[in-house]
Design an enzyme around this catalytic site. Structure first.
Site, PDB file in Angstrom:
ATOM      1  N   SER A  61       0.781  -1.237   0.000  1.00  0.00           N
ATOM      2  CA  SER A  61       0.000   0.000   0.000  1.00  0.00           C
ATOM      3  C   SER A  61       0.814   1.290   0.000  1.00  0.00           C
ATOM      4  CB  SER A  61      -0.910  -0.008   1.224  1.00  0.00           C
ATOM      5  OG  SER A  61      -1.512   1.240   1.387  1.00  0.00           O
ATOM      6  N   THR A  62       0.265   2.284  -0.680  1.00  0.00           N
ATOM      7  CA  THR A  62       0.873   3.617  -0.737  1.00  0.00           C
ATOM      8  C   THR A  62       0.685   4.375   0.576  1.00  0.00           C
ATOM      9  OG1 THR A  62      -1.187   4.503  -1.611  1.00  0.00           O
ATOM     10  CG2 THR A  62       0.447   3.814  -3.222  1.00  0.00           C
TER      11      THR A  62
END
Lengths: 137, 401
Positions: A61-62
């Site tokens: 995930s960012t």
């Protein structure tokens, strides 16, 4: 026994601590627990609080940058990070958390490096010193 | 890195500490990735808005920016929250969480963000060919680069937030044509005819490619044109199981023809690999299970498809959950579909999704979905057993006889 590796300093700072080598890419969201200061890597829980971690890269995930920031706020963050291929998520996390981040400029074999117990991130000499025992910056 | 005079002023703190931090972080990431300068962006899309994901540390981070009175300077949108902003009580969200999440949202809206709360910002504002964006939702990044031919890196959440305040990003990574060349050719062969029409198959292909090639750039020759929702499912799965930010799909990607004849390493996805992660047979579902669409947020067409399949059901066998954006919710409301779906017992949630909301932790015995992104994240984030389904007989799966 020591090995000195020239490094690109991505986030400035010095650090010296026990070395933890993680062989697989790490997802900060989901695998890094910022309350405990641990990384779960393929079922193995590894303590990284106040250690210098060496990781190949980041995956997932960012939102991961915030997890590193949370660890810093909770005093559970690693004292320094060595990454073979740092990406925007890791670099941003290290920048906002002020955690030294170095990228080796020489080829590193994770298996070979994992025999060292300590690492020192040496900003003055733009290098990483891997050693069996504690050295001085 | 070269900075203009105005950028230098921001860098030196003449426009305040918060903007100084913002530009310094962008420059730092850019320098590490070999960027020579900053470039203007047309749209910033920011992930890390759910209090469930970013917690107290993220809340403090955003509060610092808000209290510094900085504002967005370009069109800027937000990813899903941890709850439906209006109907959080119905979801079983507790008051403390709701209060933190609401405060977080109010601060961001005060900074100038659109009330979007969706992982499908391309449905709100369609990216233009070769325009520069700073987006940090991996599935949306995949769509921007792959479907629209726009240029964005897979940005970190806080960095996209900084870009919204500066209106710029670093000229590196996928903003440079030299870094946008495909790295591997993926042959689908016998799978192609299902891939182009079936979101479950597209998800499985994305998932496998993500796992196999990590952060590479796949080029996929196709004789047929995949549907919009197939591309959406594929890019989301590839960006979750791997870090794939750009693919070239023939008949879809505007720049496909530039690379169609490149001599690349080839890999083949065979039907056996697909069958390993995609359930073909009809699963038995009961009232403790759920069928889920909306990861990424469901489009109007996906919801119409669901409606067409179940509109004459007397009763549903299982829970049906749809997550979508406010915009799509309003569209299906106007079409009269929303009310009909609610009457059938379908749960429609806005602003959020089961992956980023505390309301969906281990909520069901099993979830079936045609989303490869949900297959990747629901077990990890919510301890929720999840099955990927080839959704061909939805009516048979969902309707009670």
């Amino acid at each position: 026994m020591q090995r000195i590796v020239k490094a690109k300093i991505i986030v400035e700072g010095n650090a010296e601590s026990e070395l933890v080598v993680i062989r697989h890419p790490v997802s900060l969201l989901g695998e890094f627990n910022p309350n405990q200061g641990t990384i779960l890597s393929f079922g193995v829980k590894i303590v990284v609080k106040n250690k210098i971690i060496l990781i190949p890269s980041i995956r997932g995930s960012t939102v991961g940058s915030y997890v590193l920031y949370a660890a810093k706020e909770n005093n559970t963050a690693p004292s320094g990070i060595i990454a073979l291929s740092p990406d925007p998520i890791l670099i941003t996390g290290a920048v906002i958390s002020n955690i030294p981040l170095y990228q080796p400029l020489e080829k590193i074999n994770l298996e070979e490096i994992s025999k060292y117990n300590y690492a020192c991130l040496d900003q003055k000499n733009s290098s990483i010193v891997f050693s069996m025992n504690k050295t001085q910056i | 890195m070269y900075l203009t005079r105005e950028e230098e002023k921001i860098y030196d703190g003449e426009r305040g500490e918060a903007l100084q931090k913002a530009i310094r972080a962008i420059v730092k990431v850019g320098e590490a990735l070999g960027a020579d300068r900053l470039i203007p962006i047309q749209h910033a899309h920011v992930s890390g808005i759910s209090y469930y994901n970013i917690g107290e540390a993220g809340y403090k981070f955003i509060k610092y920016l808000y209290t510094s009175s900085v504002k967005t300077v370009v069109y800027s949108t937000l990813n899903p929250l941890g709850m439906d902003l209006d109907k959080w009580e119905e979801l079983g969200i507790n008051k403390d969480f709701a209060s933190k999440q609401t405060e977080l949202v109010n601060m961001l809206l005060g900074m100038g963000f659109e009330k979007s709360f969706t992982c499908t910002p391309y449905l709100l504002r369609q990216p233009k060919f070769r325009e520069h964006l700073a987006w940090s939702e991996s599935s949306a990044v995949g769509m921007a680069n792959t479907y629209y031919g726009a240029y964005t890196n897979r940005e970190a959440g806080p960095l996209a937030l900084f870009s919204s305040l500066i209106g710029k990003t670093y000229n590196g990574g996928l903003h440079l044509i030299k870094n946008r060349k495909p790295t591997v050719k993926v042959l689908l062969k016998e799978i192609e005819k299902d891939f182009v029409i079936n979101e479950g198959v597209a998800s499985a292909v994305g998932y496998i490619i993500g796992e196999k090639i990590g952060d590479g750039i796949p080029l996929i020759p196709l004789r047929l044109k995949p549907t919009f929702d197939v591309v959406k499912a594929y890019t989301a799965a590839a960006g979750a199981a791997g870090s794939i930010a750009l693919s070239y799909l023939e008949n879809v990607s505007p720049e496909y023809s530039l690379y169609a004849n490149e001599n690349l390493e080839k890999i083949e996805i065979d039907i056996k690999e697909i069958k390993d992660i995609l359930v073909d047979a009809l699963p038995t579902l009961n009232e403790n299970d759920a069928y889920f669409i909306g990861c990424p947020h469901a489009s109007v067409e996906e919801i119409i498809n669901l409606y067409n399949n179940i509109h004459d059901c007397k009763k549903l066998k299982t829970n049906v959950v749809v997550s979508t954006s406010r915009m799509v919710y309003e569209a299906i409301e106007k079409m009269g579909i929303k009310e009909k779906l609610l009457n059938l017992g379908v749960v429609i949630i806005r602003d959020t999704c089961p992956i980023v909301s505390p309301a969906f932790q281990k909520r069901f015995e099993k979830v079936i979905t045609s989303s490869g992104k949900a297959l990747f994240y629901l077990p990890k984030q919510q301890s929720q057993p999840t099955i990927l389904l080839k959704n061909i007989n939805l009516r048979d799966i969902l309707c009670r006889e």
